[in-house]
Design a protein around this motif. Structure first.
Motif, short mmCIF file in Angstrom:
data_model
loop_
_atom_site.label_atom_id
_atom_site.label_comp_id
_atom_site.label_asym_id
_atom_site.label_seq_id
_atom_site.Cartn_x
_atom_site.Cartn_y
_atom_site.Cartn_z
N THR A 128 -7.00 9.20 7.68
CA THR A 128 -6.79 10.55 7.15
C THR A 128 -5.77 11.33 7.97
O THR A 128 -5.21 12.32 7.49
CB THR A 128 -8.12 11.33 7.14
N LYS A 129 -5.54 10.89 9.21
CA LYS A 129 -4.59 11.59 10.08
C LYS A 129 -3.18 11.01 10.00
O LYS A 129 -2.25 11.56 10.60
CB LYS A 129 -5.09 11.52 11.53
N ALA A 130 -3.03 9.92 9.26
CA ALA A 130 -1.71 9.32 9.13
C ALA A 130 -0.83 10.18 8.24
O ALA A 130 -1.27 10.65 7.18
CB ALA A 130 -1.81 7.90 8.56
N VAL A 131 0.40 10.41 8.64
CA VAL A 131 1.30 11.29 7.89
C VAL A 131 1.72 10.67 6.57
O VAL A 131 2.07 11.38 5.62
CB VAL A 131 2.55 11.63 8.73
N ASP A 132 1.70 9.35 6.47
CA ASP A 132 2.17 8.68 5.26
C ASP A 132 1.03 8.17 4.39
O ASP A 132 1.24 7.32 3.53
CB ASP A 132 3.09 7.52 5.63
N VAL A 133 -0.20 8.69 4.59
CA VAL A 133 -1.33 8.18 3.83
C VAL A 133 -1.15 8.41 2.33
O VAL A 133 -1.58 7.59 1.51
CB VAL A 133 -2.64 8.82 4.33
N LEU A 134 -0.48 9.49 1.96
CA LEU A 134 -0.28 9.77 0.53
C LEU A 134 0.75 8.84 -0.10
O LEU A 134 0.89 8.81 -1.33
CB LEU A 134 0.15 11.23 0.34
N LYS A 135 1.46 8.10 0.73
CA LYS A 135 2.48 7.19 0.22
C LYS A 135 1.96 5.76 0.05
O LYS A 135 2.72 4.86 -0.31
CB LYS A 135 3.69 7.18 1.14
N LEU A 136 0.67 5.57 0.31
CA LEU A 136 0.10 4.22 0.22
C LEU A 136 0.23 3.60 -1.18
O LEU A 136 0.51 2.40 -1.28
CB LEU A 136 -1.36 4.23 0.66
N PRO A 137 0.02 4.35 -2.27
CA PRO A 137 0.20 3.74 -3.59
C PRO A 137 1.61 3.19 -3.80
O PRO A 137 1.79 2.08 -4.30
CB PRO A 137 -0.11 4.89 -4.56
N GLU A 138 2.63 3.98 -3.40
CA GLU A 138 4.00 3.51 -3.51
C GLU A 138 4.26 2.31 -2.61
O GLU A 138 4.99 1.38 -2.98
CB GLU A 138 4.99 4.63 -3.17
N LYS A 139 3.64 2.33 -1.43
CA LYS A 139 3.80 1.21 -0.51
C LYS A 139 3.30 -0.09 -1.13
O LYS A 139 3.96 -1.14 -1.02
CB LYS A 139 3.06 1.49 0.80
N LEU A 140 2.16 -0.03 -1.77
CA LEU A 140 1.61 -1.22 -2.40
C LEU A 140 2.50 -1.71 -3.54
O LEU A 140 2.70 -2.92 -3.71
CB LEU A 140 0.20 -0.94 -2.94
N LEU A 141 3.03 -0.77 -4.29
CA LEU A 141 3.84 -1.15 -5.45
C LEU A 141 5.20 -1.68 -5.05
O LEU A 141 5.61 -2.77 -5.50
CB LEU A 141 4.00 0.06 -6.38
N TYR A 142 5.89 -0.97 -4.19
CA TYR A 142 7.29 -1.31 -3.91
C TYR A 142 7.46 -2.21 -2.69
O TYR A 142 8.35 -3.07 -2.67
CB TYR A 142 8.10 -0.03 -3.72
N SER A 143 6.65 -2.04 -1.66
CA SER A 143 6.84 -2.82 -0.43
C SER A 143 6.02 -4.10 -0.42
O SER A 143 6.44 -5.11 0.15
CB SER A 143 6.47 -1.98 0.80
N GLN A 144 4.85 -4.08 -1.05
CA GLN A 144 3.98 -5.25 -1.00
C GLN A 144 3.88 -5.96 -2.34
O GLN A 144 3.11 -6.92 -2.48
CB GLN A 144 2.58 -4.83 -0.50
N GLY A 145 4.66 -5.51 -3.31
CA GLY A 145 4.75 -6.21 -4.59
C GLY A 145 3.50 -6.19 -5.44
O GLY A 145 3.32 -7.07 -6.29
N CYS A 146 2.66 -5.21 -5.25
CA CYS A 146 1.43 -5.12 -6.06
C CYS A 146 1.70 -4.31 -7.33
O CYS A 146 1.19 -3.19 -7.50
CB CYS A 146 0.32 -4.48 -5.24
N ASN A 147 2.51 -4.87 -8.22
CA ASN A 147 2.85 -4.14 -9.44
C ASN A 147 1.65 -3.97 -10.37
O ASN A 147 1.66 -3.13 -11.27
CB ASN A 147 4.01 -4.81 -10.17
N TRP A 148 0.61 -4.76 -10.15
CA TRP A 148 -0.59 -4.65 -10.97
C TRP A 148 -1.38 -3.38 -10.65
O TRP A 148 -2.38 -3.07 -11.34
CB TRP A 148 -1.49 -5.87 -10.75
N ILE A 149 -0.98 -2.63 -9.62
CA ILE A 149 -1.69 -1.41 -9.26
C ILE A 149 -1.67 -0.40 -10.41
O ILE A 149 -2.54 0.47 -10.51
CB ILE A 149 -1.06 -0.78 -7.99
N GLN A 150 -0.70 -0.54 -11.32
CA GLN A 150 -0.60 0.39 -12.44
C GLN A 150 -1.69 0.13 -13.50
O GLN A 150 -1.80 0.87 -14.46
CB GLN A 150 0.78 0.30 -13.07
#
Length: 277
Positions: A128-150
């Protein structure tokens, strides 16, 4: 002597008295009927308000542990006896004297856990203290290739599409902010009041639960990568989680357990993990 005038006067007074008593009795009867009618209306209105208020509550008030057990587990079946024994153990071994019922829906397990976390004012986890916690969904989609997240579903809302990431960000943000705010309240009664108000807000509740669901999914994805790379040190339940047909990988875990499905997925995965740990 002539007594007739006196007699007539007494007779008239008696008739007047009888008439007044008759009117008084009639008035009292109507007042009683009116009182009964008003009492009946108030009773019905009270039941309506109580039912309406209880319906809007997702967490009810405390009830005595053994009284609740006796009410829910009657009879002499083996299951009933075992459950009564388990409740008694909660009382004598762990000094648990009361419990609260939660609304039974797809979120009931998350509701019970999160309510206890907030009510006790437990500190938020490190993420909860990480500054980029709100960017985790984008991280999964674009950086880790989890396009099924949608294909992620928001509770009873069977939702897929380009707005999934934005909705997830709002849910994570709500969970983070509420957790940090409530845990920062030192006064116990103030925290309890805020907690009760929060769990009467259905819209906010759903955001919190979806935030928890996503963080569960994110942890599973991180663990699965370690599992695939044969890294050691994972908590034991992750190994059991990935050998099941219904959660052999993060996608099947999301589709079969985190997405609403038939409404039993979250109960199954949480009860199973709890049993194994």
């Amino acid at each position: 002597m002539n007594y007739c005038p006196i007699f007539k006067k007494l007779h008239a007074t008696k008739e007047h008295f009888v008439l007044n008593m008759s009117l008084l009795a009639t008035a009292l009867w109507y007042c009683r009927q009116l009182y009964t009618y008003i009492a009946h209306l108030l009773k019905r209105w009270s039941r309506y308000l109580q039912k309406k208020f209880t319906k809007n509550q997702s967490v009810l008030g405390e009830v005595d542990l053994l009284s609740y057990c006796a009410k829910k587990w009657k009879g002499e079946t083996e299951q009933a006896r075992q459950m009564r024994k388990a409740y008694e153990q909660l009382l004598w071994r762990y000094d648990v004297k009361s419990l609260r019922e939660v609304r039974q829906d797809h979120y009931c397990v998350l509701r019970a856990v999160l309510y206890q976390i907030f009510r006790q004012g437990l500190r938020p986890p490190s993420w909860t203290k990480a500054v980029d916690v709100l960017k985790l969904p984008e991280k999964l989609l674009y950086s880790q290739g989890c396009n099924w997240i949608q294909q992620y579903s928001f509770g009873p809302e069977q939702y897929t599409g380009p707005n999934t990431l934005g909705k997830l960000r709002k849910c994570i943000e709500a969970l983070k902010n509420q957790w940090m705010e409530i845990s920062g309240i030192k006064d116990q009664y103030e925290r309890w009041n805020l907690c009760n108000a929060l769990f009467n807000d259905e819209s906010m509740e759903h955001k919190l639960y979806e935030g928890v669901k996503f963080m569960m999914l994110y942890q599973v994805i991180e663990a699965y990568e370690c599992f695939s790379n044969k890294q050691k040190g994972l908590p034991r339940f992750f190994y059991h989680l990935f050998i099941r047909d219904t959660s052999s990988d993060p996608l099947s875990y999301m589709m079969n357990h985190l997405n609403s499905g038939d409404g039993r997925g979250l109960d199954q995965v949480n009860m199973w993990v709890h049993h194994e740990t």
